[in-house]
Design a protein around this motif. Structure first.
Motif, PDB file in Angstrom:
ATOM      1  N   LEU A 131       0.648  -1.251  -0.041  1.00 27.28           N
ATOM      2  CA  LEU A 131      -0.104   0.012   0.011  1.00 27.28           C
ATOM      3  C   LEU A 131       0.859   1.274  -0.030  1.00 27.28           C
ATOM      4  O   LEU A 131       0.455   2.153  -0.623  1.00 27.28           O
ATOM      5  N   TYR A 132       2.065   1.185   0.790  1.00 27.34           N
ATOM      6  CA  TYR A 132       2.837   2.454   0.817  1.00 27.34           C
ATOM      7  C   TYR A 132       3.588   2.504  -0.540  1.00 27.34           C
ATOM      8  O   TYR A 132       3.752   3.480  -1.086  1.00 27.34           O
ATOM      9  N   GLY A 133       3.755   1.224  -1.263  1.00 20.24           N
ATOM     10  CA  GLY A 133       4.386   1.495  -2.681  1.00 20.24           C
ATOM     11  C   GLY A 133       3.696   2.125  -3.561  1.00 20.24           C
ATOM     12  O   GLY A 133       4.095   2.833  -4.347  1.00 20.24           O
ATOM     13  N   PHE A 134       2.216   1.756  -3.628  1.00 21.52           N
ATOM     14  CA  PHE A 134       1.359   2.378  -4.376  1.00 21.52           C
ATOM     15  C   PHE A 134       1.154   3.931  -4.068  1.00 21.52           C
ATOM     16  O   PHE A 134       1.267   4.655  -5.139  1.00 21.52           O
ATOM     17  N   LEU A 135       1.210   4.476  -2.946  1.00 23.91           N
ATOM     18  CA  LEU A 135       1.115   5.935  -2.427  1.00 23.91           C
ATOM     19  C   LEU A 135       2.551   6.527  -3.040  1.00 23.91           C
ATOM     20  O   LEU A 135       2.212   7.675  -3.556  1.00 23.91           O
ATOM     21  N   ILE A 136       3.640   6.155  -2.755  1.00 20.81           N
ATOM     22  CA  ILE A 136       4.719   6.666  -3.180  1.00 20.81           C
ATOM     23  C   ILE A 136       4.981   6.634  -4.709  1.00 20.81           C
ATOM     24  O   ILE A 136       5.428   7.632  -5.290  1.00 20.81           O
ATOM     25  N   ILE A 137       4.229   5.675  -5.473  1.00 21.50           N
ATOM     26  CA  ILE A 137       4.429   5.585  -6.890  1.00 21.50           C
ATOM     27  C   ILE A 137       3.480   6.857  -7.265  1.00 21.50           C
ATOM     28  O   ILE A 137       3.933   7.511  -8.305  1.00 21.50           O
ATOM     29  N   THR A 138       2.352   7.005  -6.881  1.00 19.78           N
ATOM     30  CA  THR A 138       1.334   7.895  -7.215  1.00 19.78           C
ATOM     31  C   THR A 138       1.868   9.343  -6.970  1.00 19.78           C
ATOM     32  O   THR A 138       2.092   9.932  -7.933  1.00 19.78           O
ATOM     33  N   ILE A 139       2.616   9.391  -6.034  1.00 15.78           N
ATOM     34  CA  ILE A 139       3.207  10.828  -5.657  1.00 15.78           C
ATOM     35  C   ILE A 139       4.367  11.195  -6.696  1.00 15.78           C
ATOM     36  O   ILE A 139       4.628  12.013  -7.138  1.00 15.78           O
ATOM     37  N   GLY A 140       5.137   9.978  -6.712  1.00 16.35           N
ATOM     38  CA  GLY A 140       6.641  10.059  -7.746  1.00 16.35           C
ATOM     39  C   GLY A 140       5.998  10.438  -9.312  1.00 16.35           C
ATOM     40  O   GLY A 140       6.690  11.205  -9.599  1.00 16.35           O
ATOM     41  N   LEU A 141       4.755   9.712  -9.597  1.00 13.54           N
ATOM     42  CA  LEU A 141       4.379  10.121 -10.994  1.00 13.54           C
ATOM     43  C   LEU A 141       3.938  11.606 -11.221  1.00 13.54           C
ATOM     44  O   LEU A 141       4.174  12.252 -12.044  1.00 13.54           O
ATOM     45  N   PHE A 142       3.322  12.110 -10.128  1.00 13.16           N
ATOM     46  CA  PHE A 142       2.995  13.697 -10.002  1.00 13.16           C
ATOM     47  C   PHE A 142       4.357  14.303 -10.077  1.00 13.16           C
ATOM     48  O   PHE A 142       4.038  15.576 -10.950  1.00 13.16           O
ATOM     49  N   PHE A 143       5.409  13.985  -9.471  1.00 11.29           N
ATOM     50  CA  PHE A 143       6.499  14.874  -9.576  1.00 11.29           C
ATOM     51  C   PHE A 143       7.050  14.776 -11.037  1.00 11.29           C
ATOM     52  O   PHE A 143       7.482  15.852 -11.819  1.00 11.29           O
ATOM     53  N   ILE A 144       7.137  13.455 -11.546  1.00  8.59           N
ATOM     54  CA  ILE A 144       7.460  13.364 -13.026  1.00  8.59           C
ATOM     55  C   ILE A 144       6.772  14.099 -13.871  1.00  8.59           C
ATOM     56  O   ILE A 144       7.403  14.820 -14.794  1.00  8.59           O
ATOM     57  N   TYR A 145       5.584  13.948 -13.901  1.00 14.41           N
ATOM     58  CA  TYR A 145       4.628  14.980 -14.831  1.00 14.41           C
ATOM     59  C   TYR A 145       4.910  16.423 -14.585  1.00 14.41           C
ATOM     60  O   TYR A 145       5.024  17.140 -15.511  1.00 14.41           O
ATOM     61  N   GLY A 146       4.950  16.954 -13.472  1.00 17.10           N
ATOM     62  CA  GLY A 146       5.176  18.198 -13.225  1.00 17.10           C
ATOM     63  C   GLY A 146       6.591  18.769 -13.919  1.00 17.10           C
ATOM     64  O   GLY A 146       6.704  19.865 -14.333  1.00 17.10           O
ATOM     65  N   GLY A 147       7.514  17.932 -13.704  1.00 16.10           N
ATOM     66  CA  GLY A 147       8.729  18.280 -14.204  1.00 16.10           C
ATOM     67  C   GLY A 147       9.125  18.069 -15.781  1.00 16.10           C
ATOM     68  O   GLY A 147       9.783  18.521 -16.382  1.00 16.10           O
ATOM     69  N   LEU A 148       8.131  17.311 -16.214  1.00 18.12           N
ATOM     70  CA  LEU A 148       8.148  17.099 -17.862  1.00 18.12           C
ATOM     71  C   LEU A 148       7.237  17.564 -18.609  1.00 18.12           C
ATOM     72  O   LEU A 148       7.310  17.765 -19.667  1.00 18.12           O
ATOM     73  N   LYS A 149       6.127  18.313 -18.181  1.00 15.79           N
ATOM     74  CA  LYS A 149       5.138  18.763 -18.893  1.00 15.79           C
ATOM     75  C   LYS A 149       5.455  19.914 -19.662  1.00 15.79           C
ATOM     76  O   LYS A 149       6.360  20.805 -19.308  1.00 15.79           O
ATOM     77  N   ARG A 150       5.148  20.122 -20.953  1.00  7.83           N
ATOM     78  CA  ARG A 150       5.426  21.351 -21.670  1.00  7.83           C
ATOM     79  C   ARG A 150       4.828  22.533 -21.078  1.00  7.83           C
ATOM     80  O   ARG A 150       3.719  22.781 -20.650  1.00  7.83           O
ATOM     81  N   SER A 151       5.524  23.701 -21.555  1.00 12.04           N
ATOM     82  CA  SER A 151       5.009  25.000 -21.237  1.00 12.04           C
ATOM     83  C   SER A 151       3.751  25.491 -21.952  1.00 12.04           C
ATOM     84  O   SER A 151       3.839  25.150 -23.421  1.00 12.04           O
ATOM     85  N   LYS A 152       2.915  26.219 -21.294  1.00  9.38           N
ATOM     86  CA  LYS A 152       1.877  26.609 -22.187  1.00  9.38           C
ATOM     87  C   LYS A 152       1.911  27.891 -22.623  1.00  9.38           C
ATOM     88  O   LYS A 152       2.499  28.712 -21.810  1.00  9.38           O
TER      89      LYS A 152
END
Length: 173
Positions: free
Chosen positions: A63-84
Motif C-alpha cells: 500500500l505504501y508502495g502504491f502511494l509513493i508511486i502515485t506521488i512520484g508520478l505527479f513529480f515526474i509529470y510536473g517536471g516534464l510537462k510542456r510550457s503553455k
C-alpha cells in the motif's frame, strides 16, 4: 472579475468590434510562455518511483508502495510537462490565454502591479476604452504575469506597441 465576466467580455467584445477577428492571419512577434518547472523535479519523482518499486518488490508494504508511486508520478509529470502559451504580441494587438485577442485600438493603457504579501504576485491591468460597451464591471482586465517566463522587458514592448498602434490609427484618419 470572475470567469463568467471574462466570457461576457469576450462575447460582447467580439460582437461589437467593427473588424472581424482574424487571429490566424496575425503575425505575432513576441511569445511568452508559462515558467517551466525545474527538471530536477522529474529526477526526484523518478527516484521516488524507483524506491517505491523496490518497496513493492520486497512485498513488505504494498500500500505504501502504491502511494509513493502515485506521488512520484505527479513529480515526474510536473517536471516534464510542456510550457503553455500565455501571452502574445502582434503589431495590431495582444492575445492572452484568458481574454483572447484584443486590438490595441481598444486598449487605453497598461499598468503593472506587484502585490506583496502572503501570496505575492505580479499582474498586468489592461484598461479598455469604452469598457461599458462590453458590459464590464471594471474598466480593466487583469492578467497574472508572475508565472510568465522572461517578462522583464514586457512593459517596454507593450508601451511601444501601443504608441505605434495609436500613431498608425491617427495617421489613417
Amino acid at each position: 472579475m470572475t470567469n463568467k465576466n471574462y466570457t461576457i467580455f469576450r462575447r460582447n467584445y467580439e460582437g461589437t468590434i467593427s473588424k472581424k477577428l482574424e487571429i490566424e492571419k496575425e503575425e505575432f512577434h513576441s511569445d511568452y510562455y508559462e515558467t517551466k518547472q525545474p527538471f530536477g523535479l522529474a529526477i526526484f519523482g523518478g527516484l521516488m518511483f524507483l524506491s517505491a518499486l523496490y518497496i513493492m518488490l520486497l512485498k513488505s508494504h504494498i500500500l505504501y508502495g502504491f502511494l509513493i508511486i502515485t506521488i512520484g508520478l505527479f513529480f515526474i509529470y510536473g517536471g516534464l510537462k510542456r510550457s503553455k502559451l500565455i501571452f502574445r504580441i502582434s503589431k495590431n494587438g495582444i492575445w492572452t490565454d484568458e481574454f483572447g485577442f484584443i486590438y490595441f485600438r481598444h486598449i487605453e493603457r497598461f499598468e503593472f502591479y506587484r502585490y506583496i504579501g502572503k501570496h505575492s504576485s505580479e499582474r498586468l491591468k489592461i484598461y479598455i476604452k469604452n469598457y461599458k460597451i462590453y458590459k464590464m464591471e471594471k474598466p480593466f482586465l487583469e492578467q497574472q504575469i508572475s508565472h510568465i517566463d522572461n517578462y522583464g522587458n514586457l512593459k517596454n514592448i507593450l508601451d511601444n506597441a501601443l504608441k505605434t498602434a495609436n500613431n498608425r490609427n491617427k495617421n489613417q484618419f
